[in-house]
Scaffold this motif. Sequence first.
Motif, PDB file in Angstrom:
ATOM      1  N   THR A 107     -18.662  25.460 -40.747  1.00  0.00           N
ATOM      2  CA  THR A 107     -17.230  25.468 -40.466  1.00  0.00           C
ATOM      3  C   THR A 107     -16.789  24.115 -39.918  1.00  0.00           C
ATOM      4  OG1 THR A 107     -17.562  26.252 -38.210  1.00  0.00           O
ATOM      5  CG2 THR A 107     -17.355  27.927 -39.942  1.00  0.00           C
ATOM      6  N   HIS A 108     -15.468  23.886 -39.952  1.00  0.00           N
ATOM      7  CA  HIS A 108     -14.928  22.668 -39.357  1.00  0.00           C
ATOM      8  C   HIS A 108     -15.240  22.608 -37.868  1.00  0.00           C
ATOM      9  CE1 HIS A 108     -12.829  21.149 -42.862  1.00  0.00           C
ATOM     10  NE2 HIS A 108     -12.307  22.356 -43.084  1.00  0.00           N
ATOM     11  N   CYS A 109     -15.179  23.745 -37.210  1.00  0.00           N
ATOM     12  CA  CYS A 109     -15.480  23.803 -35.780  1.00  0.00           C
ATOM     13  C   CYS A 109     -16.930  23.411 -35.514  1.00  0.00           C
ATOM     14  CB  CYS A 109     -15.198  25.216 -35.255  1.00  0.00           C
ATOM     15  SG  CYS A 109     -15.533  25.415 -33.482  1.00  0.00           S
ATOM     16  N   GLY A 110     -17.830  23.889 -36.372  1.00  0.00           N
ATOM     17  CA  GLY A 110     -19.243  23.559 -36.209  1.00  0.00           C
ATOM     18  C   GLY A 110     -19.500  22.077 -36.391  1.00  0.00           C
ATOM     19  N   ARG A 111     -18.827  21.458 -37.380  1.00  0.00           N
ATOM     20  CA  ARG A 111     -19.004  20.034 -37.600  1.00  0.00           C
ATOM     21  C   ARG A 111     -18.419  19.223 -36.446  1.00  0.00           C
ATOM     22  NH1 ARG A 111     -17.825  21.690 -42.899  1.00  0.00           N
ATOM     23  NH2 ARG A 111     -15.665  20.968 -42.799  1.00  0.00           N
ATOM     24  N   CYS A 112     -17.290  19.626 -35.925  1.00  0.00           N
ATOM     25  CA  CYS A 112     -16.699  18.936 -34.771  1.00  0.00           C
ATOM     26  C   CYS A 112     -17.595  19.058 -33.535  1.00  0.00           C
ATOM     27  CB  CYS A 112     -15.309  19.515 -34.470  1.00  0.00           C
ATOM     28  SG  CYS A 112     -14.055  19.083 -35.684  1.00  0.00           S
ATOM     29  N   LEU A 113     -18.198  20.242 -33.388  1.00  0.00           N
ATOM     30  CA  LEU A 113     -19.101  20.442 -32.263  1.00  0.00           C
ATOM     31  C   LEU A 113     -20.317  19.539 -32.368  1.00  0.00           C
ATOM     32  CD1 LEU A 113     -19.549  22.174 -29.715  1.00  0.00           C
ATOM     33  CD2 LEU A 113     -20.807  23.791 -31.142  1.00  0.00           C
ATOM     34  N   SER A 114     -20.865  19.434 -33.571  1.00  0.00           N
ATOM     35  CA  SER A 114     -22.018  18.561 -33.767  1.00  0.00           C
ATOM     36  C   SER A 114     -21.654  17.104 -33.526  1.00  0.00           C
ATOM     37  CB  SER A 114     -22.563  18.730 -35.194  1.00  0.00           C
ATOM     38  OG  SER A 114     -23.091  20.024 -35.378  1.00  0.00           O
ATOM     39  N   LEU A 115     -20.471  16.698 -33.983  1.00  0.00           N
ATOM     40  CA  LEU A 115     -20.026  15.327 -33.754  1.00  0.00           C
ATOM     41  C   LEU A 115     -19.832  15.053 -32.262  1.00  0.00           C
ATOM     42  CD1 LEU A 115     -19.149  12.645 -34.976  1.00  0.00           C
ATOM     43  CD2 LEU A 115     -16.822  13.562 -35.158  1.00  0.00           C
ATOM     44  N   LEU A 220     -36.838   8.805 -23.871  1.00  0.00           N
ATOM     45  CA  LEU A 220     -37.420   9.122 -25.176  1.00  0.00           C
ATOM     46  C   LEU A 220     -36.842  10.425 -25.725  1.00  0.00           C
ATOM     47  CD1 LEU A 220     -39.487   8.658 -27.444  1.00  0.00           C
ATOM     48  CD2 LEU A 220     -41.193   9.807 -26.013  1.00  0.00           C
ATOM     49  N   ALA A 221     -36.685  11.421 -24.842  1.00  0.00           N
ATOM     50  CA  ALA A 221     -36.097  12.693 -25.269  1.00  0.00           C
ATOM     51  C   ALA A 221     -34.664  12.502 -25.759  1.00  0.00           C
ATOM     52  CB  ALA A 221     -36.127  13.693 -24.105  1.00  0.00           C
ATOM     53  N   LEU A 222     -33.901  11.648 -25.092  1.00  0.00           N
ATOM     54  CA  LEU A 222     -32.524  11.390 -25.518  1.00  0.00           C
ATOM     55  C   LEU A 222     -32.494  10.699 -26.880  1.00  0.00           C
ATOM     56  CD1 LEU A 222     -30.900  10.308 -22.141  1.00  0.00           C
ATOM     57  CD2 LEU A 222     -30.467  12.414 -23.431  1.00  0.00           C
ATOM     58  N   PHE A 223     -33.434   9.797 -27.120  1.00  0.00           N
ATOM     59  CA  PHE A 223     -33.507   9.162 -28.441  1.00  0.00           C
ATOM     60  C   PHE A 223     -33.823  10.199 -29.526  1.00  0.00           C
ATOM     61  CE2 PHE A 223     -34.625   4.853 -26.416  1.00  0.00           C
ATOM     62  CZ  PHE A 223     -33.286   4.481 -26.436  1.00  0.00           C
ATOM     63  N   LEU A 224     -34.719  11.123 -29.217  1.00  0.00           N
ATOM     64  CA  LEU A 224     -35.015  12.193 -30.177  1.00  0.00           C
ATOM     65  C   LEU A 224     -33.796  13.082 -30.384  1.00  0.00           C
ATOM     66  CD1 LEU A 224     -38.635  13.286 -29.141  1.00  0.00           C
ATOM     67  CD2 LEU A 224     -37.931  12.014 -31.166  1.00  0.00           C
ATOM     68  N   TYR A 225     -33.058  13.359 -29.312  1.00  0.00           N
ATOM     69  CA  TYR A 225     -31.815  14.121 -29.447  1.00  0.00           C
ATOM     70  C   TYR A 225     -30.822  13.393 -30.347  1.00  0.00           C
ATOM     71  CZ  TYR A 225     -32.637  17.723 -25.888  1.00  0.00           C
ATOM     72  OH  TYR A 225     -33.103  18.818 -25.188  1.00  0.00           O
ATOM     73  N   MET A 226     -30.743  12.074 -30.209  1.00  0.00           N
ATOM     74  CA  MET A 226     -29.836  11.291 -31.045  1.00  0.00           C
ATOM     75  C   MET A 226     -30.183  11.442 -32.517  1.00  0.00           C
ATOM     76  SD  MET A 226     -29.700   7.908 -28.596  1.00  0.00           S
ATOM     77  CE  MET A 226     -29.228   6.818 -29.932  1.00  0.00           C
ATOM     78  N   VAL A 227     -31.474  11.368 -32.812  1.00  0.00           N
ATOM     79  CA  VAL A 227     -31.914  11.538 -34.206  1.00  0.00           C
ATOM     80  C   VAL A 227     -31.622  12.952 -34.690  1.00  0.00           C
ATOM     81  CG1 VAL A 227     -33.926  11.538 -35.727  1.00  0.00           C
ATOM     82  CG2 VAL A 227     -33.687   9.765 -33.978  1.00  0.00           C
ATOM     83  N   ALA A 228     -31.944  13.954 -33.851  1.00  0.00           N
ATOM     84  CA  ALA A 228     -31.760  15.351 -34.251  1.00  0.00           C
ATOM     85  C   ALA A 228     -30.293  15.695 -34.450  1.00  0.00           C
ATOM     86  CB  ALA A 228     -32.388  16.280 -33.207  1.00  0.00           C
ATOM     87  N   THR A 229     -29.424  15.270 -33.514  1.00  0.00           N
ATOM     88  CA  THR A 229     -28.005  15.600 -33.631  1.00  0.00           C
ATOM     89  C   THR A 229     -27.362  14.886 -34.817  1.00  0.00           C
ATOM     90  OG1 THR A 229     -27.524  13.861 -32.009  1.00  0.00           O
ATOM     91  CG2 THR A 229     -27.681  16.123 -31.193  1.00  0.00           C
ATOM     92  N   THR A 230     -27.788  13.635 -35.059  1.00  0.00           N
ATOM     93  CA  THR A 230     -27.256  12.909 -36.220  1.00  0.00           C
ATOM     94  C   THR A 230     -27.667  13.586 -37.521  1.00  0.00           C
ATOM     95  OG1 THR A 230     -27.367  10.838 -34.963  1.00  0.00           O
ATOM     96  CG2 THR A 230     -27.141  10.659 -37.344  1.00  0.00           C
ATOM     97  N   TYR A 231     -28.921  14.021 -37.584  1.00  0.00           N
ATOM     98  CA  TYR A 231     -29.386  14.729 -38.774  1.00  0.00           C
ATOM     99  C   TYR A 231     -28.655  16.057 -38.948  1.00  0.00           C
ATOM    100  CZ  TYR A 231     -32.378  17.555 -41.752  1.00  0.00           C
ATOM    101  OH  TYR A 231     -32.845  18.384 -42.735  1.00  0.00           O
ATOM    102  N   ASN A 232     -28.478  16.778 -37.842  1.00  0.00           N
ATOM    103  CA  ASN A 232     -27.775  18.062 -37.926  1.00  0.00           C
ATOM    104  C   ASN A 232     -26.346  17.882 -38.417  1.00  0.00           C
ATOM    105  OD1 ASN A 232     -30.043  19.352 -36.950  1.00  0.00           O
ATOM    106  ND2 ASN A 232     -29.335  19.377 -34.831  1.00  0.00           N
ATOM    107  N   TYR A 233     -25.691  16.840 -37.931  1.00  0.00           N
ATOM    108  CA  TYR A 233     -24.316  16.588 -38.386  1.00  0.00           C
ATOM    109  C   TYR A 233     -24.294  16.222 -39.868  1.00  0.00           C
ATOM    110  CZ  TYR A 233     -19.691  14.501 -38.716  1.00  0.00           C
ATOM    111  OH  TYR A 233     -18.405  14.203 -39.091  1.00  0.00           O
TER     112      TYR A 233
END
Length: 245
Positions: A107-115, A220-233
């Motif tokens: 959904t649009h809401c899901g994409r906005c949340l991921s962003l 390091l965990a934040l860098f992994l989060y950055m990769v994961a959230t970018t991929y999810n988006y």
Amino acid sequence: MGCYDCCIRCLGAVPYPSLVATLLCYAGMALFCGCGHEALTNTAVLVETYFARNVQDFAIMASFIKYFQYVIYGLASFFFLFGILLLAEGFYATSAVKQTFGEFRSTHCGRCLSLTFIVVTYILAFIWLIVFAFTAIPVYFLFNMEQTCHTVNILAETTPSINQHGWICMDARQYGLLPWNAMPGKACGMTLASICKTSEFYITYDLYIATFAGAGITLLALFLYMVATTYNYAVLRFLGRKGVR
């Protein structure tokens, strides 16, 4: 469908990058908050005992230590909630969920949340990079202090004259721990060497090293989060372009 197939599908739906990042984040914050809190307490004892004779000279640092200990409590709570939210977002956005549950919708809401999570994670990683750099300061100070004590001990063994090592000092005022008018503000010669032999010094040193390591693990965990959230988006954008609303 057998139990084995259900287990395989459930394991396939786990967002492993987000899960690993969450575990690293919790481990890093546990080290940073726990060891940092105790290190600050021991620092207050060391400075008050050996570097400041007047209570007024130590008042500002004592207030700062107490304030920062409260900040540590807040950081622990914040990162606990933040890790849960990012892990939940990973479960929501992972492509394995779509493969397991055919009714998954982007959904649009899901994409906005991921962003939103991407932006917050990038900002938080930048801020934590600064925190990581600041945690190196007490480690650097205590490392210099230990090396200075080592030099004093060598001079004390090789030269009988007190003047040879009495001029070697560690000044807490140079590192901003005390105001410039604080007395004595520094420890010299064998007095400094005796401080380095105390258990309080080595415990504080080890605690700051553990705090520094915890900050690094969290980064390091934040860098992994950055990769994961970018991929999810990216996954959600891909599903949106395919018309999966």
